[in-house]
Design an enzyme around this catalytic site. Structure first.
Site, mmCIF file in Angstrom:
data_model
loop_
_atom_site.group_PDB
_atom_site.id
_atom_site.type_symbol
_atom_site.label_atom_id
_atom_site.label_comp_id
_atom_site.label_asym_id
_atom_site.label_seq_id
_atom_site.Cartn_x
_atom_site.Cartn_y
_atom_site.Cartn_z
ATOM 1 N N ALA A 62 36.262 10.866 -30.344
ATOM 2 C CA ALA A 62 36.378 9.767 -31.302
ATOM 3 C C ALA A 62 36.305 8.445 -30.545
ATOM 4 C CB ALA A 62 37.711 9.887 -32.025
ATOM 5 N N GLY A 101 36.767 14.929 -30.290
ATOM 6 C CA GLY A 101 35.931 15.047 -31.484
ATOM 7 C C GLY A 101 34.560 15.617 -31.161
ATOM 8 N N GLU A 104 34.954 19.180 -31.217
ATOM 9 C CA GLU A 104 35.212 19.576 -32.615
ATOM 10 C C GLU A 104 33.909 19.622 -33.415
ATOM 11 O OE1 GLU A 104 38.356 16.595 -32.940
ATOM 12 O OE2 GLU A 104 39.712 18.190 -33.562
ATOM 13 N N GLU A 124 42.881 14.946 -26.261
ATOM 14 C CA GLU A 124 43.635 14.034 -27.134
ATOM 15 C C GLU A 124 45.086 13.857 -26.696
ATOM 16 O OE1 GLU A 124 41.487 16.292 -28.094
ATOM 17 O OE2 GLU A 124 40.306 15.602 -29.811
#
Ligand code: 3HC
Ligand code: NAI
Length: 693
Positions: A62, A101, A104, A124
């Site tokens: 992210a 992310g 992910e 994270e």
């Protein structure tokens, strides 16, 4: 060019992400991915889609800068759900690092192919977060609970080879990744390989107490951090709940962390590490000096550790000391350190041998003729330093950088002992130098700009966090620490004991309290320093002579088996009634009526005295920015990352509150110790913080 583009090669759609430098998932990238999948689905010619990235890496997560702002649709969990739902095969083609992310996104594809050098991870937790787009639900389903716990809670990436073994990656690409990914996609289409949706797999525990056992195993190493334990809670949901319920649980836990102070602090730390190397006033493209060989003077505690730092980075070292026995002792310590790392399986024997071979011991200054940088780590004595620098000036080639590792001495005075002060700079490493990441680079008044730029660059190259600071007694770190030591010393005579002070500082999140730390470093170091500066101390500081008394008893800390505490053979610590008695007697002799000192007072006096000094350091321009001070404390003194560093922490407490506390202690302890810095006073009155000046 837009961040995400859609194109076709035959019957394969390519969703290409190009958002330098690391393809972070900004709003535009999220929207682009969604629209790319929509285009592929709408196009009857497209039978499968490959997600491919430009630049040096796959999506690295992210966009961390967006976390402090209101979120903009589309949300990543929705985008990846949409991808996984695609009736046409989705293939992630990974190179560089698929992180957070990014992984992910890949886990929501039906297939994954990676370059052999690729790495994947969910880091994270290092930002005080947990994976928030299905990572905690999909990883345990595809890789097993054990691997998911290890990867998510450590945040460390793993190699493509290992990910293939545990099932995350389906194929390792040979040759060009794009070509291999297109061929793989075509094969999936031709063979009609069934789509594999990770969310439809089941996650199972290896034992009924797996989560509790894992939480226990990290209790010590992750003390004080919230996120690692929330990660475990989220992974547990993957086993105990349906996928959709687990996703809801993940979102709730993620949002709780994102809005909390720990994650704010840890995100600050991420950017701080990258910000400090950009020194204000130094042009980004300034040419630096080439550092091919490094000379180190003194094979003692620091010189040996510094030699290891360069050898670890593959840079040859000439290590000089006065006598063969000192060289032998120094090399012996280096060898032992490496051997311990080999024994723990963290270094290959051949790598150790290579590193040892890079360190050439010598007794002759002549061997420093061709070095590009010399770092002096001899005794902390100005006369010795001047003599050594005088010799270096004569021997070293023109343009060689002459650096000192001094802890306290004035770099400008050292530079004046040479005819080339422009080449002289401080490079203050922290003990143990091969472990601690901080490097305080000290700019002298005459240090040349390219020398400053070079020591920042070489610091980064050897894996340090280099911070540029100015000349003053103790530079940034030790100067601020001096204020904490003074206050703790005062509190001992006013009513506290070492155990109480140490517990408060430990519970705040430091690895150890000030007295345990002094015992470890050796009390004689501080004692020598105190004696050297005795005449500059105030009357109260002179009379606060507990350190003198303890050292006079031959108690120098852990190395002599006793200091503020007692130590057994295994260096286990126990409080010593004798020292407690000594402290009580000291208060009595000085006519001080001991009182109960609250933990809150200890914390405030220990930390606010440093913060006030930090503000003065900013006023004087010794540190250019609050972030420089924070980095010094995070990487050199074990300041807990979840508090972000002293200046960031001050902002979270509120400068107004700190200012008022300083005035309270001014009345209690005295104006000579507790006068607010004008900068702090101004910011407090304006309702601002160090980071909102
Ligand atoms: N968001 C925003 N900026 C980022 C970023 C990110 N995720 N990752 C890196 N950057 C920026 C850095 O701040 C730096 O900016 P600067 O040049 O202005 O200083 C620039 O990108 C280059 O970064 P590095 O200097 O770190 O480059 P390296 O090549 O040394 O390392 C990297 C590359 C391994 C990708 C490293 O940058 C990294 O580890 N990044 C963070 C990865 C991460 O934490 N991802 C998880 C994010 S949280 C998440 O994904 C939540 C999700 O679950 C919902
Ligand atoms: P040390 O006493 O362990 O090592 C000093 C070494 O220098 C000895 O091996 C000695 O023989 C050698 N030496 C002395 N004079 C010399 C000369 N003229 N030529 C060549 N070699 C000479 O000392 P330590 O702890 O390594 O400290 C060195 C420097 O690093 C000091 O300036 C100290 O303030 C600084 N420093 C120390 C830290 C620590 O925690 N020990 C931390 C950061 C800096």
């Amino acid at each position: 060019m837009s961040e995400v583009t859609f194109s076709k090669e035959g019957n394969i759609g390519i969703i290409f992400v190009n958002n330098p430098p690391v393809n972070a998932l900004s709003q535009a990238v999220r929207a682009g991915l969604q629209s790319g999948v929509e285009q592929g689905l709408a196009d009857n010619d497209v039978e499968a889609m490959v997600i491919l990235c430009g630049g040096s890496t796959f999506i690295a997560g992210a966009d961390i800068r967006e976390f402090g702002k209101p979120s903009q649709p589309p949300a990543l969990p929705d985008v990846v759900y949409f991808m996984e739902d695609s009736p046409k095969p989705m293939i992630a083609a990974i190179h560089g690092t698929a992180l957070g992310g990014g992984l992910e996104v890949a886990l929501s594809c039906h297939f994954r192919i990676a370059a052999p050098t690729a790495k994947v991870g969910l880091p994270e937790v290092k930002l005080g977060l947990l994976p928030g787009a299905g990572g905690t639900q999909r990883l345990p389903r595809i890789a097993g609970v054990k691997a998911a716990l290890e990867m998510i809670v450590s945040g460390d990436p793993i190699s493509a080879q290992k990910t293939k073994t545990i099932g995350i990656i389906d194929e390792i690409a040979e040759g060009d990744l794009k070509t291999a990914a297109l061929a793989y996609a075509k094969r999936i289409v031709t063979e009609k390989t069934p789509l594999r949706k990770v969310r439809e797999m089941a996650a199972k525990v290896d034992s009924p107490t797996q989560f509790e056992d894992f939480a226990k195993s990290i209790a010590r190493s992750k003390r004080g951090f919230i996120a690692p334990f929330k990660c475990i809670e989220a992974i547990r949901a993957s086993v105990e709940m349906s996928f959709d319920e687990g996703m809801k649980q993940e979102r709730t836990l993620f949002e709780g962390l994102r809005q909390g102070t720990q994650s704010g602090a840890q995100r600050h730390v991420f950017f701080a590490e990258r910000e400090v190397v950009k020194v204000p006033g130094l042009p980004k493209d300034l040419a630096t000096r080439d550092i091919k060989i490094v000379g180190i003077l003194g094979a003692g505690t620091m010189g040996g550790g510094i030699a290891m730092c360069f050898a670890n980075a593959g840079i040859p070292v000439r290590l000089l000391d006065m006598k063969q026995e000192f060289i032998d002792r120094g090399l012996g310590v280096i060898r032992k350190n490496y051997s311990n790392t080999v024994a723990k399986g963290r270094l290959a024997q051949e790598d150790m041998d290579q590193r040892m071979a890079l360190i050439m011991p010598t007794l002759s200054y002549e061997d420093l003729k061709d070095v590009d940088l010399v770092i002096e780590a001899v005794f902390e004595d100005m006369a010795v330093k001047k003599e050594v620098f005088g010799k270096l000036e004569k021997i070293c080639k023109p343009g060689a950088i002459l650096a000192s590792n001094t802890s306290y001495l004035n770099i400008d005075d050292i530079a004046a002992a040479t005819g080339r002060p422009q080449d002289v700079v401080g490079m203050h490493f922290f003990s143990p130098a091969n472990v601690m990441r901080l490097l305080e680079n000290v700019r002298g008044a005459k240090t040349a700009d390219d020398v400053k730029a070079t020591v920042m660059k070489i610091g980064k190259k050897i894996g340090k966090v280099p911070v540029m600071v100015g000349v003053c007694d103790g530079f940034v770190g030790n100067r601020m620490l001096g204020k904490r030591s003074r206050e703790c010393g005062f509190m001992l005579e006013e009513g506290a004991l070492p155990t109480q002070i140490d517990k408060v500082i430990f519970d705040f999140g430091f690895p150890m309290g000030p007295y345990a730390m002094s015992d470890m470093a050796g009390l004689d170091v501080g004692w020598r320093n105190r004696k050297a500066k005795f005449n500059e101390l105030t009357k109260r500081e002179q009379d606060n002579n507990l350190l003198d008394k303890i050292c006079e008893m031959g108690r120098y800390g852990q190395k002599t088996g006793a200091g503020f505490y007692k130590y057994d053979d295994k260096r286990n610590t126990t409080p010593d009634p004798l020292i407690e008695e000594l402290i009580l007697q000291h208060s009595k002799d000085r006519g001080i009526v001991r009182r109960v000192i609250t933990d809150q007072e200890i914390l405030e006096r220990a930390l606010y005295s440093m913060i006030n000094e930090g503000a003065k350091i900013l006023e004087e321009g010794i540190a250019a920015r609050p972030v420089d001070i924070d980095a010094v404390y995070l990487y050199g003194y074990g300041f807990p990352a979840y508090h972000g560093g002293p200046m960031f922490y001050a902002d979270t407490v509120g400068l107004k509150n700190i200012y008022e506390a300083i005035l309270k202690y001014k009345d209690l302890v005295g104006a000579e110790y507790w006068t607010p810095s004008p900068l702090l006073e101004k910011l407090a009155k304006e309702g601002k913080g160090f980071y909102s000046m």
